[in-house]
Design a protein around this motif. Sequence first.
Motif, PDB file in Angstrom:
ATOM      1  N   ASN A 146       0.712  -0.909  -0.566  1.00 55.21           N
ATOM      2  CA  ASN A 146       0.244  -0.441  -0.028  1.00 55.21           C
ATOM      3  C   ASN A 146       1.209   1.292  -0.277  1.00 55.21           C
ATOM      4  O   ASN A 146      -0.178   1.636  -0.573  1.00 55.21           O
ATOM      5  CB  ASN A 146      -0.720  -0.004   1.202  1.00 55.21           C
ATOM      6  CG  ASN A 146      -2.244  -0.838   1.034  1.00 55.21           C
ATOM      7  OD1 ASN A 146      -2.317  -1.069   0.062  1.00 55.21           O
ATOM      8  ND2 ASN A 146      -3.027  -0.821   1.728  1.00 55.21           N
ATOM      9  N   ASN A 147       1.950   1.109   0.548  1.00 55.83           N
ATOM     10  CA  ASN A 147       2.933   2.263   0.413  1.00 55.83           C
ATOM     11  C   ASN A 147       3.368   2.452  -0.811  1.00 55.83           C
ATOM     12  O   ASN A 147       4.437   3.620  -0.828  1.00 55.83           O
ATOM     13  CB  ASN A 147       3.497   1.884   1.950  1.00 55.83           C
ATOM     14  CG  ASN A 147       3.140   2.483   3.147  1.00 55.83           C
ATOM     15  OD1 ASN A 147       2.283   2.472   3.540  1.00 55.83           O
ATOM     16  ND2 ASN A 147       3.708   1.064   3.508  1.00 55.83           N
ATOM     17  N   PRO A 199      10.756  -3.202   7.123  1.00 55.98           N
ATOM     18  CA  PRO A 199       9.877  -2.581   8.539  1.00 55.98           C
ATOM     19  C   PRO A 199       7.926  -2.445   7.982  1.00 55.98           C
ATOM     20  O   PRO A 199       7.413  -1.617   8.923  1.00 55.98           O
ATOM     21  CB  PRO A 199      10.119  -1.876   9.211  1.00 55.98           C
ATOM     22  CG  PRO A 199      11.045  -1.743   8.171  1.00 55.98           C
ATOM     23  CD  PRO A 199      11.479  -2.518   7.234  1.00 55.98           C
ATOM     24  N   TYR A 200       8.074  -1.619   6.906  1.00 57.74           N
ATOM     25  CA  TYR A 200       6.740  -0.514   6.542  1.00 57.74           C
ATOM     26  C   TYR A 200       5.921  -1.603   5.837  1.00 57.74           C
ATOM     27  O   TYR A 200       4.398  -0.481   4.784  1.00 57.74           O
ATOM     28  CB  TYR A 200       6.720   0.593   5.903  1.00 57.74           C
ATOM     29  CG  TYR A 200       8.609   1.375   6.319  1.00 57.74           C
ATOM     30  CD1 TYR A 200       8.238   2.586   7.843  1.00 57.74           C
ATOM     31  CD2 TYR A 200       9.343   1.380   6.239  1.00 57.74           C
ATOM     32  CE1 TYR A 200       8.988   2.505   8.939  1.00 57.74           C
ATOM     33  CE2 TYR A 200      10.331   1.736   6.733  1.00 57.74           C
ATOM     34  CZ  TYR A 200       9.761   2.931   7.976  1.00 57.74           C
ATOM     35  OH  TYR A 200      10.824   3.643   8.910  1.00 57.74           O
ATOM     36  N   MET A 247      16.733   2.890   3.034  1.00 59.54           N
ATOM     37  CA  MET A 247      16.721   4.000   1.680  1.00 59.54           C
ATOM     38  C   MET A 247      17.575   2.935   0.260  1.00 59.54           C
ATOM     39  O   MET A 247      17.552   2.414  -0.731  1.00 59.54           O
ATOM     40  CB  MET A 247      17.276   5.105   1.530  1.00 59.54           C
ATOM     41  CG  MET A 247      16.634   5.535   0.208  1.00 59.54           C
ATOM     42  SD  MET A 247      15.546   5.421  -1.002  1.00 59.54           S
ATOM     43  CE  MET A 247      14.349   6.940  -0.189  1.00 59.54           C
ATOM     44  N   VAL A 248      18.375   2.607   1.428  1.00 61.44           N
ATOM     45  CA  VAL A 248      19.675   1.852   0.041  1.00 61.44           C
ATOM     46  C   VAL A 248      18.810   0.170   0.125  1.00 61.44           C
ATOM     47  O   VAL A 248      18.836   0.154  -1.069  1.00 61.44           O
ATOM     48  CB  VAL A 248      21.383   1.708   0.883  1.00 61.44           C
ATOM     49  CG1 VAL A 248      22.008   0.622   0.678  1.00 61.44           C
ATOM     50  CG2 VAL A 248      21.649   3.147   1.360  1.00 61.44           C
ATOM     51  N   ARG A 249      18.346   0.541   1.203  1.00 60.32           N
ATOM     52  CA  ARG A 249      17.629  -1.711   0.920  1.00 60.32           C
ATOM     53  C   ARG A 249      16.747  -1.096  -0.418  1.00 60.32           C
ATOM     54  O   ARG A 249      16.054  -2.220  -0.747  1.00 60.32           O
ATOM     55  CB  ARG A 249      16.967  -1.765   2.810  1.00 60.32           C
ATOM     56  CG  ARG A 249      16.744  -3.059   2.591  1.00 60.32           C
ATOM     57  CD  ARG A 249      15.958  -3.646   3.825  1.00 60.32           C
ATOM     58  NE  ARG A 249      16.402  -2.950   4.590  1.00 60.32           N
ATOM     59  CZ  ARG A 249      16.302  -2.800   5.878  1.00 60.32           C
ATOM     60  NH1 ARG A 249      15.436  -2.511   6.120  1.00 60.32           N
ATOM     61  NH2 ARG A 249      17.117  -2.528   7.041  1.00 60.32           N
ATOM     62  N   ASP A 280       6.097   5.602  -0.162  1.00 61.42           N
ATOM     63  CA  ASP A 280       5.558   6.597   0.856  1.00 61.42           C
ATOM     64  C   ASP A 280       5.798   7.474   1.962  1.00 61.42           C
ATOM     65  O   ASP A 280       5.234   7.963   2.050  1.00 61.42           O
ATOM     66  CB  ASP A 280       4.220   6.366   0.527  1.00 61.42           C
ATOM     67  CG  ASP A 280       3.123   7.683   0.592  1.00 61.42           C
ATOM     68  OD1 ASP A 280       3.640   8.888   0.099  1.00 61.42           O
ATOM     69  OD2 ASP A 280       2.366   7.482   0.466  1.00 61.42           O
ATOM     70  N   MET A 281       6.805   6.048   2.085  1.00 67.88           N
ATOM     71  CA  MET A 281       6.621   5.822   3.549  1.00 67.88           C
ATOM     72  C   MET A 281       8.376   6.829   3.639  1.00 67.88           C
ATOM     73  O   MET A 281       9.205   7.318   2.832  1.00 67.88           O
ATOM     74  CB  MET A 281       7.065   4.374   4.314  1.00 67.88           C
ATOM     75  CG  MET A 281       6.643   4.030   4.653  1.00 67.88           C
ATOM     76  SD  MET A 281       5.034   4.321   5.173  1.00 67.88           S
ATOM     77  CE  MET A 281       5.721   4.507   7.034  1.00 67.88           C
ATOM     78  N   ASP A 282       8.446   7.724   5.147  1.00 67.27           N
ATOM     79  CA  ASP A 282       9.881   8.560   5.257  1.00 67.27           C
ATOM     80  C   ASP A 282      10.579   7.297   5.965  1.00 67.27           C
ATOM     81  O   ASP A 282      10.834   7.345   6.847  1.00 67.27           O
ATOM     82  CB  ASP A 282       9.566   8.890   6.296  1.00 67.27           C
ATOM     83  CG  ASP A 282      10.348  10.232   6.249  1.00 67.27           C
ATOM     84  OD1 ASP A 282      11.429  10.386   5.137  1.00 67.27           O
ATOM     85  OD2 ASP A 282      10.126  10.968   7.672  1.00 67.27           O
ATOM     86  N   LEU A 283      11.840   7.450   4.260  1.00 67.94           N
ATOM     87  CA  LEU A 283      13.024   5.909   4.929  1.00 67.94           C
ATOM     88  C   LEU A 283      14.089   6.667   5.515  1.00 67.94           C
ATOM     89  O   LEU A 283      14.696   8.064   4.722  1.00 67.94           O
ATOM     90  CB  LEU A 283      13.226   5.447   3.289  1.00 67.94           C
ATOM     91  CG  LEU A 283      11.618   4.543   2.781  1.00 67.94           C
ATOM     92  CD1 LEU A 283      11.979   3.390   1.774  1.00 67.94           C
ATOM     93  CD2 LEU A 283      10.782   3.187   3.598  1.00 67.94           C
TER      94      LEU A 283
END
Length: 60
Positions: A11-12, A45-46, A33-35, A25-28
């Motif tokens: 969903n993100n 996790p999101y 972000m690298v992953r 859409d998550m604030d990584l």
Amino acid sequence: MAEASNCEMCNNFVYDDEDECYVCDMDLDEDDMVRFLMGNTASCPYYQSNDEYLIVRHQM
């Protein structure tokens, strides 16, 4: 039980009209972000399934 994630089924993972591509859409943070950029999203996790019938199938 941790569910293996697939960004295309999350969903993100949304379409950004400004950049004309799909983005998370998550604030990584930097590690997340690298992953994400390397495609190692199995332990994200999101992750939120966009399968509306997942709970129904689980209850059957």
